[in-house]
Scaffold this motif. Structure first.
Motif, mmCIF file in Angstrom:
data_model
loop_
_atom_site.group_PDB
_atom_site.id
_atom_site.type_symbol
_atom_site.label_atom_id
_atom_site.label_comp_id
_atom_site.label_asym_id
_atom_site.label_seq_id
_atom_site.Cartn_x
_atom_site.Cartn_y
_atom_site.Cartn_z
ATOM 1 N N MET A 184 0.782 -1.228 0.000
ATOM 2 C CA MET A 184 0.000 0.000 0.000
ATOM 3 C C MET A 184 0.817 1.284 0.000
ATOM 4 N N VAL A 185 2.095 1.198 0.301
ATOM 5 C CA VAL A 185 2.935 2.402 0.276
ATOM 6 C C VAL A 185 3.561 2.632 -1.105
ATOM 7 N N ARG A 186 3.327 1.725 -2.038
ATOM 8 C CA ARG A 186 3.903 1.889 -3.367
ATOM 9 C C ARG A 186 3.199 3.011 -4.132
ATOM 10 N N SER A 187 3.894 3.598 -5.082
ATOM 11 C CA SER A 187 3.325 4.703 -5.855
ATOM 12 C C SER A 187 2.107 4.264 -6.658
ATOM 13 N N ARG A 188 2.029 2.977 -6.994
ATOM 14 C CA ARG A 188 0.899 2.498 -7.789
ATOM 15 C C ARG A 188 -0.349 2.265 -6.951
ATOM 16 N N SER A 189 -0.236 2.307 -5.625
ATOM 17 C CA SER A 189 -1.408 2.154 -4.766
ATOM 18 C C SER A 189 -2.392 3.289 -5.037
ATOM 19 N N LYS A 190 -3.675 2.972 -5.014
ATOM 20 C CA LYS A 190 -4.716 3.957 -5.315
ATOM 21 C C LYS A 190 -5.400 4.513 -4.060
ATOM 22 N N LEU A 221 -1.954 4.612 9.596
ATOM 23 C CA LEU A 221 -2.016 4.938 8.183
ATOM 24 C C LEU A 221 -2.355 6.414 8.023
ATOM 25 N N THR A 222 -1.571 7.111 7.233
ATOM 26 C CA THR A 222 -1.848 8.504 6.898
ATOM 27 C C THR A 222 -2.169 8.571 5.414
ATOM 28 N N ILE A 223 -3.399 8.976 5.107
ATOM 29 C CA ILE A 223 -3.888 8.983 3.731
ATOM 30 C C ILE A 223 -3.980 10.426 3.247
ATOM 31 N N THR A 224 -3.292 10.720 2.163
ATOM 32 C CA THR A 224 -3.329 12.033 1.531
ATOM 33 C C THR A 224 -3.432 11.818 0.021
ATOM 34 N N HIS A 225 -3.132 12.864 -0.764
ATOM 35 C CA HIS A 225 -3.104 12.717 -2.212
ATOM 36 C C HIS A 225 -1.802 12.062 -2.676
ATOM 37 N N GLU A 226 -0.870 11.849 -1.752
ATOM 38 C CA GLU A 226 0.386 11.159 -2.032
ATOM 39 C C GLU A 226 0.253 9.677 -1.659
ATOM 40 N N PRO A 227 1.248 8.834 -2.019
ATOM 41 C CA PRO A 227 1.189 7.435 -1.600
ATOM 42 C C PRO A 227 1.028 7.295 -0.091
ATOM 43 N N ARG A 275 -16.527 5.792 9.438
ATOM 44 C CA ARG A 275 -16.704 4.543 8.704
ATOM 45 C C ARG A 275 -16.626 4.740 7.186
ATOM 46 N N ASP A 276 -16.728 5.992 6.736
ATOM 47 C CA ASP A 276 -16.567 6.232 5.302
ATOM 48 C C ASP A 276 -15.173 5.815 4.825
ATOM 49 N N LEU A 277 -14.198 5.834 5.713
ATOM 50 C CA LEU A 277 -12.850 5.414 5.337
ATOM 51 C C LEU A 277 -12.808 3.928 4.993
ATOM 52 N N LEU A 278 -13.712 3.144 5.548
ATOM 53 C CA LEU A 278 -13.779 1.725 5.184
ATOM 54 C C LEU A 278 -14.251 1.568 3.745
ATOM 55 N N ASP A 279 -15.179 2.436 3.322
ATOM 56 C CA ASP A 279 -15.617 2.407 1.927
ATOM 57 C C ASP A 279 -14.476 2.814 1.002
ATOM 58 N N LEU A 280 -13.717 3.830 1.404
ATOM 59 C CA LEU A 280 -12.552 4.259 0.617
ATOM 60 C C LEU A 280 -11.577 3.095 0.475
ATOM 61 N N TRP A 281 -11.337 2.373 1.576
ATOM 62 C CA TRP A 281 -10.400 1.243 1.532
ATOM 63 C C TRP A 281 -10.910 0.158 0.592
ATOM 64 N N ARG A 282 -12.142 -0.211 0.741
ATOM 65 C CA ARG A 282 -12.698 -1.296 -0.095
ATOM 66 C C ARG A 282 -12.653 -0.915 -1.572
ATOM 67 N N ASP A 283 -12.860 0.354 -1.870
ATOM 68 C CA ASP A 283 -12.904 0.794 -3.271
ATOM 69 C C ASP A 283 -11.526 0.948 -3.903
ATOM 70 N N THR A 284 -10.488 1.182 -3.093
ATOM 71 C CA THR A 284 -9.195 1.568 -3.670
ATOM 72 C C THR A 284 -8.016 0.678 -3.281
ATOM 73 N N ALA A 285 -8.217 -0.240 -2.339
ATOM 74 C CA ALA A 285 -7.065 -1.002 -1.823
ATOM 75 C C ALA A 285 -6.898 -2.359 -2.483
ATOM 76 N N ALA A 286 -7.353 -2.504 -3.710
ATOM 77 C CA ALA A 286 -7.164 -3.767 -4.413
ATOM 78 C C ALA A 286 -5.703 -3.935 -4.807
ATOM 79 N N ILE A 287 -5.245 -5.198 -4.861
ATOM 80 C CA ILE A 287 -3.890 -5.509 -5.293
ATOM 81 C C ILE A 287 -3.953 -5.943 -6.752
ATOM 82 N N GLY A 288 -3.159 -5.299 -7.581
ATOM 83 C CA GLY A 288 -3.175 -5.672 -8.986
ATOM 84 C C GLY A 288 -1.891 -5.270 -9.667
#
Length: 263
Positions: free
Chosen positions: A162-168, A190-196, A250-263
């Protein structure tokens, strides 16, 4: 975890996956991977096992191109041969990692003490997470992932992937998540910003926007998007006791589910 412990986990989880698949129709849907049937899951994991074994076995220093990967993996099996094909590939990967010299040099893609340590760890979690998928397809929960493996898998996900630049995982405003286990020494900020994503294992006195507290095996599956927050708040599945406490946004859980996929 030591390399030997990761190989033991790979062996155990692959055996459990095989057992779940053996009692289930290959056409059964995989609830945790809605686009897949069980046969798709077996082909995916079997492909990954063969692909992963290629690097330490050949000492490859660069990633294979698509043609090289296809040559390494070989042709896809028929449904009739699929379970045996999966079992053979899993056994070959375990043997490759067990027999590889500790100092083997080969390509890897996440920080690790050595390439062998990387591949043993990565394949242990690749197999453990997909074993849960196979159990879901079979309609019956298997045993909980060991606490030590779950702690390690949370760490690999958060501080590896999740700290990689390709993480969404991104946010237009600063947001924080605290993950804390109740059955082992696990704490991640975890600190979430517009950066990785930034992840720290140091405890902070200030309250996070969202705090997740509970057993490692439940948090492992929640963060890998295999259990929903509603499931872990109920204690997960029948053989996986222990509830996760969710406090904050709890909205952060939705953010995680939507963006934390591994690919």
């Amino acid at each position: 975890m030591e390399i030997s412990a990761h190989i033991d986990a790979l062996r155990r989880e692959g055996t459990l996956l095989t057992e779940a698949a053996a009692r289930t129709d290959l056409a059964a849907p995989v609830p945790t991977c809605p686009d897949w049937r069980l046969g798709d899951l077996l082909r995916h994991v079997g492909h990954v096992h063969r692909w992963a074994a290629t690097y330490p076995s050949r000492g490859l220093r660069a990633p294979l191109d698509p043609a090289g990967e296809q040559e390494a993996v070989g042709p896809a099996p028929s449904d009739a041969a699929l379970l045996d094909w999966f079992h053979e590939g899993h056994a070959a990967l375990v043997a490759t990692l067990t027999e590889a010299p500790a100092e083997v040099e080969c390509w890897s893609f996440l920080p690790a003490p050595s390439p062998l340590a990387f591949w043993a760890r990565r394949q242990a979690h690749e197999t453990a997470v997909h074993r849960f998928d196979a159990d879901a397809a079979a309609g019956s929960p298997g045993p909980a992932v060991d606490t030590a493996l779950a702690l390690d898998g949370i760490d690999e996900l958060l501080r590896g992937f999740m700290v990689r630049s390709r993480s969404k995982v991104r946010s237009d405003r600063l947001r924080t998540v605290q993950v804390r286990t109740t059955d082992g020494p696990g704490s991640w900020r975890l600190t979430i910003t517009h950066e990785p994503l930034s992840v720290s294992t140091e405890e902070r006195p200030e309250q996070a926007d969202l705090t997740l507290t509970g057993p490692a095996h439940q948090l492992y599956l929640l963060l890998w998007n295999r259990l929903t927050v509603e499931q872990v708040e109920r204690g997960g599945l029948s053989e996986q006791a222990g509830q996760v406490e969710v406090s904050g946004d709890r909205d952060l859980l939705d953010l995680w589910r939507d963006t934390a996929a591994i690919g």
